[in-house]
Design an enzyme around this catalytic site. Structure first.
Site, PDB file in Angstrom:
ATOM      1  N   SER B  45      31.778  -7.881  64.423  1.00  0.00           N
ATOM      2  CA  SER B  45      33.263  -9.356  63.747  1.00  0.00           C
ATOM      3  C   SER B  45      34.166  -9.041  64.907  1.00  0.00           C
ATOM      4  O   SER B  45      35.154  -8.566  65.349  1.00  0.00           O
ATOM      5  CB  SER B  45      33.584  -9.343  62.121  1.00  0.00           C
ATOM      6  N   GLU B  46      34.135 -10.220  65.442  1.00  0.00           N
ATOM      7  CA  GLU B  46      34.951 -10.612  66.676  1.00  0.00           C
ATOM      8  C   GLU B  46      36.841  -9.945  66.455  1.00  0.00           C
ATOM      9  O   GLU B  46      37.824 -10.107  67.365  1.00  0.00           O
ATOM     10  CB  GLU B  46      34.834 -11.839  67.495  1.00  0.00           C
TER      11      GLU B  46
END
Lengths: 232, 218
Positions: B45-46
């Site tokens: 998840s960035e």
């Protein structure tokens, strides 16, 4: 080297009209709530705010937008915020949208003492307009400059009086990179401890980057998208 | 024809053992539900997490634990947390093996438009421009045509671009297609009950049909 200040008001007392601020957080996670509240109370204006998001109507930077304290937002995603949209459409607010990785890396460059970075993000898009392009090993990269912010305002989980910081979960996000990038960095923490109480092996931001620190009380820590699964 | 879950199911079959995968918002998020149990996959998840798990049980939501869509999530054993600069560092350095994201338009040379519609309120590109500029393996999950019935697979994008020459594969409710390096959408599979003719009609860009096109299994 004690960097403790009495609270948010003292921590931001010399922020003046027209300054450039970095504000940590991703969505509602890891927002420097106490400093934002103090900035709203102080009423400083014409601020340029570098922050991944622009808050919602009644929380985060949205509170500063409501008071029309923000001249310009530099963000990657401005989300759902009616007041933001209104000010943008009437031209009261200037917005520069930049890729999220570019935003993070321009902070990082400032903290690492590098004037610029090269990134492929935005090549061939409107983000590249007017920017220098360099080709390395057959691929084009945009030159993006390090940010130059008067203040970086971040929220950590724990900190010690020397300014060493530890973040919790994904609230580390932009907080850890912005902490390194301000001319003056203000850290608000949920728990402020004495030097020696934090394990040096698990410090995320060394205190050298932090100029002022205080413990905030009663964090609201709002959730933007509450998603759950059913127990089976 | 596939529904959104069907598109997600079909894309999940592209995920290989040992992959680090970034899932975008929308249909791509659903892909997580269909990753085969016998393979080892780590979701990135960035906003700064490797090892994203399912949504928390009610009462266990943690405001310090969200995904890039700002949804509350959990962490799986072996998770790692990092800051936003490192997150995009690992994306730029091609450590993330597969990126799955939505799109408004894809062109036959692999350009993608998914962040801005002129005249409408612009929310921003978030991490999409970074992801498409760096990822080696990009799959787009989208509807084949827009709400006005116009094809989203075009000779050239008409909307402002997110990235150029980057999309490798597209899965829609009608078909699975490769975007060829020399240009063109190569039809690989038909959705159940969908004919090649229907796919041709819904594809404005150059469609390459070679031999018998199998119906996909989902």
């Amino acid at each position: 080297m004690n960097k403790t200040v009495s609270g948010a008001e003292e921590a931001i007392h010399d922020i003046k009209d027209g300054m450039t601020l970095m504000l940590g957080g991703f969505g509602m996670s890891g927002l420097p709530e106490k400093c934002i509240a103090a900035l709203v109370k102080k009423g400083v204006k014409n601020l340029t705010c570098i922050s991944n998001n622009a808050g919602v109507d009644d929380f985060g930077i949205g509170l500063m937008l409501k008071q029309r304290q923000v001249k310009k937002m530099i963000s990657s995603y401005v989300g759902e915020n009616a007041e933001f949209e209104r000010q943008l459409l009437t031209g009261e607010l200037e917005v520069e949208l930049i890729p999220q990785g570019t935003l993070a890396t321009r902070c990082m460059a400032a903290g690492y003492g590098m004037p610029a970075i090269f990134t492929p993000a935005g090549i061939g898009t409107e983000v590249a307009i007017g920017k220098e392009i360099r080709n390395f090993n057959g691929k084009d990269y945009l030159m993006e400059l390090a940010f130059d912010a008067d203040f970086a305002i971040v929220k950590a989980w724990k900190g010690d009086t020397m300014g060493n910081l530890v973040f919790r979960g994904t609230s580390r996000n932009f907080n850890a990179v912005m902490a390194m990038a301000g001319k003056i960095t203000v850290a608000e923490v949920e728990e402020l401890v004495e030097p020696g109480e934090l394990d040096p092996n698990f410090i995320h931001t060394p205190g050298i980057y932090v100029h002022r620190i205080f413990q905030g009380e009663n964090y609201e820590k709002r959730i933007e998208q509450r998603t759950v699964r059913k127990r089976t | 024809m596939l529904d959104k879950e069907g598109i997600a199911k079909r894309i999940a079959k592209e995920i290989k053992d040992g992959y680090y995968v970034n899932l975008g918002i929308g249909i791509p998020t659903l892909v997580a539900n269909y990753i085969p149990e016998n393979i080892d996959v780590v979701l990135q998840s960035e906003n700064g997490l490797l090892g994203m798990g399912p949504f928390p049980y009610e009462g266990e939501e943690d405001p310090d634990l969200i995904n890039a869509g700002k949804q509350t999530i959990t962490m799986l054993p072996g998770s790692a947390i990092f800051d936003s600069a490192m997150s995009f560092g690992m994306i730029r350095a091609k450590k993330v093996n597969l990126t799955i994201l939505g799109a408004m338009e894809v062109s036959e040379n692999g350009d993608i438009a998914n962040w801005k519609i002129p005249g409408k309120m612009v929310k921003g590109m978030g991490g999409a421009m970074d992801l498409v500029a760096s990822a080696e393996n990009i799959i787009v999950a989208m509807q084949h045509v827009n709400k006005a019935g116009e094809s989203k697979l075009l000779p050239q994008c008409t909307l402002p671009l997110t990235g150029i020459n980057c999309v490798k594969k597209i899965v829609t409710e009608l078909a699975v297609l490769d975007v060829l390096p020399e240009g063109g959408f190569k039809l690989l599979e038909r959705a159940p009950g969908v004919s090649v003719e229907e796919i041709k009609k819904a594809t404005a860009g150059k469609l390459i049909v070679e031999g018998e096109i199998p119906e996909m299994t989902v």
